[in-house]
Design an enzyme around this catalytic site. Structure first.
Site, PDB file in Angstrom:
ATOM      1  N   ASP A  43     -11.261  -3.415 -17.197  1.00  0.00           N
ATOM      2  CA  ASP A  43     -10.632  -2.952 -15.953  1.00  0.00           C
ATOM      3  C   ASP A  43     -10.416  -4.123 -14.994  1.00  0.00           C
ATOM      4  O   ASP A  43      -9.861  -3.952 -13.906  1.00  0.00           O
ATOM      5  CB  ASP A  43     -11.398  -1.785 -15.317  1.00  0.00           C
ATOM      6  CG  ASP A  43     -12.846  -2.105 -15.017  1.00  0.00           C
ATOM      7  OD1 ASP A  43     -13.283  -3.246 -15.273  1.00  0.00           O
ATOM      8  OD2 ASP A  43     -13.555  -1.202 -14.508  1.00  0.00           O
ATOM      9  N   SER A  44     -10.807  -5.333 -15.431  1.00  0.00           N
ATOM     10  CA  SER A  44     -10.410  -6.554 -14.714  1.00  0.00           C
ATOM     11  C   SER A  44      -8.891  -6.637 -14.630  1.00  0.00           C
ATOM     12  O   SER A  44      -8.355  -7.412 -13.829  1.00  0.00           O
ATOM     13  CB  SER A  44     -10.961  -7.797 -15.431  1.00  0.00           C
ATOM     14  OG  SER A  44     -10.626  -7.773 -16.809  1.00  0.00           O
ATOM     15  N   ASP A  82     -12.592  -0.246 -21.245  1.00  0.00           N
ATOM     16  CA  ASP A  82     -13.397   0.190 -20.094  1.00  0.00           C
ATOM     17  C   ASP A  82     -13.002   1.583 -19.624  1.00  0.00           C
ATOM     18  O   ASP A  82     -11.806   1.856 -19.411  1.00  0.00           O
ATOM     19  CB  ASP A  82     -13.131  -0.744 -18.899  1.00  0.00           C
ATOM     20  CG  ASP A  82     -14.105  -1.899 -18.826  1.00  0.00           C
ATOM     21  OD1 ASP A  82     -15.255  -1.752 -19.273  1.00  0.00           O
ATOM     22  OD2 ASP A  82     -13.695  -2.959 -18.303  1.00  0.00           O
ATOM     23  N   GLU A 112     -20.329   1.155 -17.143  1.00  0.00           N
ATOM     24  CA  GLU A 112     -21.209   0.292 -16.350  1.00  0.00           C
ATOM     25  C   GLU A 112     -22.373   1.085 -15.789  1.00  0.00           C
ATOM     26  O   GLU A 112     -22.175   2.184 -15.253  1.00  0.00           O
ATOM     27  CB  GLU A 112     -20.418  -0.325 -15.184  1.00  0.00           C
ATOM     28  CG  GLU A 112     -19.276  -1.213 -15.629  1.00  0.00           C
ATOM     29  CD  GLU A 112     -18.576  -1.918 -14.464  1.00  0.00           C
ATOM     30  OE1 GLU A 112     -19.011  -1.748 -13.300  1.00  0.00           O
ATOM     31  OE2 GLU A 112     -17.600  -2.632 -14.728  1.00  0.00           O
ATOM     32  N   GLU A 179     -23.602  -9.391 -17.568  1.00  0.00           N
ATOM     33  CA  GLU A 179     -22.752 -10.268 -16.744  1.00  0.00           C
ATOM     34  C   GLU A 179     -23.567 -10.889 -15.617  1.00  0.00           C
ATOM     35  O   GLU A 179     -24.256 -10.182 -14.859  1.00  0.00           O
ATOM     36  CB  GLU A 179     -21.573  -9.466 -16.165  1.00  0.00           C
ATOM     37  CG  GLU A 179     -20.688 -10.332 -15.267  1.00  0.00           C
ATOM     38  CD  GLU A 179     -19.337  -9.713 -14.925  1.00  0.00           C
ATOM     39  OE1 GLU A 179     -19.012  -8.626 -15.464  1.00  0.00           O
ATOM     40  OE2 GLU A 179     -18.618 -10.337 -14.116  1.00  0.00           O
TER      41      GLU A 179
HETATM   42  O1  KIV Z   1     -13.372  -5.823 -16.991  1.00  0.00           O
HETATM   43  C1  KIV Z   1     -13.726  -6.875 -17.570  1.00  0.00           C
HETATM   44  O2  KIV Z   1     -12.921  -7.757 -17.861  1.00  0.00           O
HETATM   45  C2  KIV Z   1     -15.130  -7.036 -17.896  1.00  0.00           C
HETATM   46  C3  KIV Z   1     -15.598  -8.376 -18.374  1.00  0.00           C
HETATM   47  C4  KIV Z   1     -15.717  -9.299 -17.231  1.00  0.00           C
HETATM   48  C5  KIV Z   1     -16.854  -8.293 -19.161  1.00  0.00           C
HETATM   49  O3  KIV Z   1     -15.893  -6.116 -17.747  1.00  0.00           O
END
Ligand code: KIV
Length: 266
Positions: A43-44, A82, A112, A179
């Site tokens: 979700d980044s 995610d 998470e 993380e």
């Molecule tokens: O959303 C993401 O890219 C992540 C990574 C930083 C592990 O959770």
């Protein structure tokens, strides 16, 4: 093709594995050519693709769209996706939204949190959906943390994180992401659980390493986190190509030359 069975075997053998975030078809194909072991549709994407300040605005539909784009073009890697912010606050939401991402092409669903997730983890496991639990700096909780900070620094916080890791694995989690936690804590977690652990800013002792694709290509602005290395302009990437950068990352993780001391928190 890499599966959870492959990663479990790698953990037993001490063979490290690579993971990169990916959001579209062309990069997914290049990652296949570079033999990246696992791909995370993170979700980044809220920040690096959509231009938001955090991951919070990302929807399940966004995640499904990008997951499908990646899954169509990469038949080699294990694909993690995610569940975004507040899309698994109830068991019913977790089941419905995990189904959407699995049907879009994910093999594993990432969520998470800690021990509070055990009901969701065991329900999804019974329904044929493996989970990866993200611990430490969990970006969906940025407003609780008051910023993006290293987690697990005090003895109490470290003990809680270790206990959370054991609890989610006992509930059926298949993978962990750690993380931004001190390297000795990441090592302790990796040794305490029998599932593969993927680190980002967590030192060299986790079983796998993940980076956000844009970061490891040097496509960033503002402050760069200490664990990031630019593999595109690294002189060992002789072709200076994107595919070469992915291959160099993969090779560096496997041979243990990334991450190094300067990339970790103590
Ligand atoms: O959303 C993401 O890219 C992540 C990574 C930083 C592990 O959770």
């Amino acid at each position: 093709m890499i599966t959870l069975t492959t990663l479990n075997k790698y953990k037993k053998e001490g063979r490290k594995f690579s993971c990169l975030t990916c959001y579209d078809a062309m990069f997914a194909k290049m990652m296949q050519n570079a033999e990246i072991d696992t791909i995370l549709i993170g979700d980044s994407l809220g920040m690096v693709v959509q231009g938001h300040d955090s991951t919070l605005p990302v929807s399940v539909a966004d995640m499904a769209y990008h997951t499908a784009n990646v899954a169509r073009s990469n038949k080699h890697a294990l694909i993690l996706a995610d569940l975004p912010f507040m899309s698994y606050s109830t068991l019913n939401d977790a089941i419905a939204n995990a189904r959407t991402l699995m049907q879009a092409g994910a093999h594993v669903i990432k969520i998470e949190g800690g021990a509070e997730l055990i009901g969701i983890i065991s329900t999804l496991a019974q329904a044929g959906t493996p989970t990866c639990v993200h611990l430490g700096l969990t970006p969906q909780s940025v407003n609780v943390f008051g910023g993006y900070r290293v987690q697990g620094k005090s003895d109490e916080a470290a003990e809680k994180l270790l206990n959370d890791a054991k609890a989610v694995v006992a509930a059926g989690a298949s993978l962990l992401v750690l993380e931004c936690v001190p390297a000795p804590l990441a090592k302790a977690v990796t040794e305490a659980v029998d599932v593969p652990v993927i680190g980002i800013g967590a030192g060299a002792d986790t079983d796998g390493q993940v980076l956000v694709m844009h970061d490891m290509l040097g496509v960033t602005h503002g402050r760069v986190a200490r664990f990031v290395h630019d593999f595109l302009s690294d002189e060992r990437n002789q072709s200076r190509s994107v595919e070469g950068a992915f291959a160099l990352f993969h090779q560096s993780v496997i041979e243990g030359s990334y991450p190094q001391q300067q990339h970790q928190f103590n």
